[in-house]
Enzyme design. Structure first.
Site, PDB file in Angstrom:
ATOM      1  N   GLU A  16      -1.341  -8.794   3.790  1.00  0.00           N
ATOM      2  CA  GLU A  16      -1.134  -9.259   5.172  1.00  0.00           C
ATOM      3  C   GLU A  16      -2.446  -9.594   5.875  1.00  0.00           C
ATOM      4  OE1 GLU A  16      -1.921  -4.899   5.823  1.00  0.00           O
ATOM      5  OE2 GLU A  16      -0.997  -6.132   4.283  1.00  0.00           O
ATOM      6  N   HIS A  58      -3.594  -5.077   0.478  1.00  0.00           N
ATOM      7  CA  HIS A  58      -3.076  -5.491   1.785  1.00  0.00           C
ATOM      8  C   HIS A  58      -3.043  -7.019   1.893  1.00  0.00           C
ATOM      9  CE1 HIS A  58      -2.610  -1.711   4.066  1.00  0.00           C
ATOM     10  NE2 HIS A  58      -3.508  -1.254   3.211  1.00  0.00           N
ATOM     11  N   CYS A 102       0.840  -1.198   0.000  1.00  0.00           N
ATOM     12  CA  CYS A 102       0.000   0.000   0.000  1.00  0.00           C
ATOM     13  C   CYS A 102       0.883   1.259   0.000  1.00  0.00           C
ATOM     14  CB  CYS A 102      -0.969  -0.019   1.176  1.00  0.00           C
ATOM     15  SG  CYS A 102      -2.336   1.141   0.960  1.00  0.00           S
TER      16      CYS A 102
END
Length: 243
Positions: A224, A222, A116
């Site tokens: 993660e 994202h 990001c």
């Protein structure tokens, strides 16, 4: 089954410096969502948090890979523009530290993953610019639906690229992936050597990379927070060669 703890590549991850509340304390803290740490550890790396103080670039000779995490907006002065009224959570000290860190990492060909804001820092470090407020361009808030709420939409990935190999989305001929989003900015002018390699349905650049390097990639989404570890696994694999 998790990877062996022997010969884990050491992965530096940049972090926030923000007011925070924990146990009985309310104070400024260096912090990072644990999902970054968990994904790196599960993929076989040893995570180390890099706060934006002093000279983080001096740590690079001790690292096998670098992740630039998400965060607030960059100061548009870094790419020669006045700020849009929507620009928020600017931390000049973090911009300065991370721009220096990225350039030093690229000089060393250190495996690099930008997430990001991390993609945006990479692009600006190479002379690129950012679209400061996507709703002005695309007409919706699909990329950041509400404060603290991730959106979900597909990205089209270019076959034969690093991001295609890293995510595995083209292994069976599929060229789209559903990914989690939370951003109101994106790449405008690409930095020197940067190649766009994934796009949202509205044409927003969602990934870009530097071809010809061991691993130099940024994604606007994202990874993660998702269930698919392939991007982290691929990144840790590239870092493993340096461990």
């Amino acid at each position: 089954m998790r990877p062996s703890t022997t010969s884990r590549p050491v992965i530096g991850i940049t972090c926030y410096v923000e007011p925070a509340r924990f146990t009985v304390w309310d104070m400024k803290a260096a912090l990072l969502p644990f999902s970054y740490i968990d994904q790196v550890e599960r993929a076989g790396g040893q995570p180390v948090i890099l706060p934006p103080v002093g000279d983080p670039a001096c740590t690079l000779d001790r690292l096998d890979g670098l992740i630039l995490a998400g965060g607030g907006d960059m100061n548009p002065a870094a790419y020669g523009e006045a700020p849009h009224e929507s620009v928020t959570h600017v931390r000049d000290f973090r911009d300065d530290a991370e721009l220096s860190l990225v350039r030093a990492a690229l000089d060393r060909d250190l495996p690099f993953l930008g997430i990001c804001r991390g993609l945006e820092v990479l692009n600006v470090a190479l002379g690129g610019s950012l679209l400061q407020h996507l709703p002005d361009k695309v007409g919706t808030t699909v990329h950041s639906p509400a404060p603290g709420e991730y959106g979900l939409h597909p990205v089209r990935v270019e076959p034969g690229t690093r991001v295609a190999a890293a995510t595995g989305v083209t292994a069976t001929g599929v060229t789209e992936a559903q990914v989690a989003h939370y951003h109101h900015q994106s790449i405008d002018r690409l930095g020197e050597g940067m190649v766009a390699t994934a796009w949202a349905p509205d044409g927003v650049i969602e990934a870009a990379e530097l071809p010809g390097r061991p691993f130099a990639l940024g994604v606007q989404w994202h990874p993660e927070v998702g269930d698919d570890p392939t991007l982290f696994t691929s990144f840790i694999g590239a870092a493993q060669h340096l461990a």
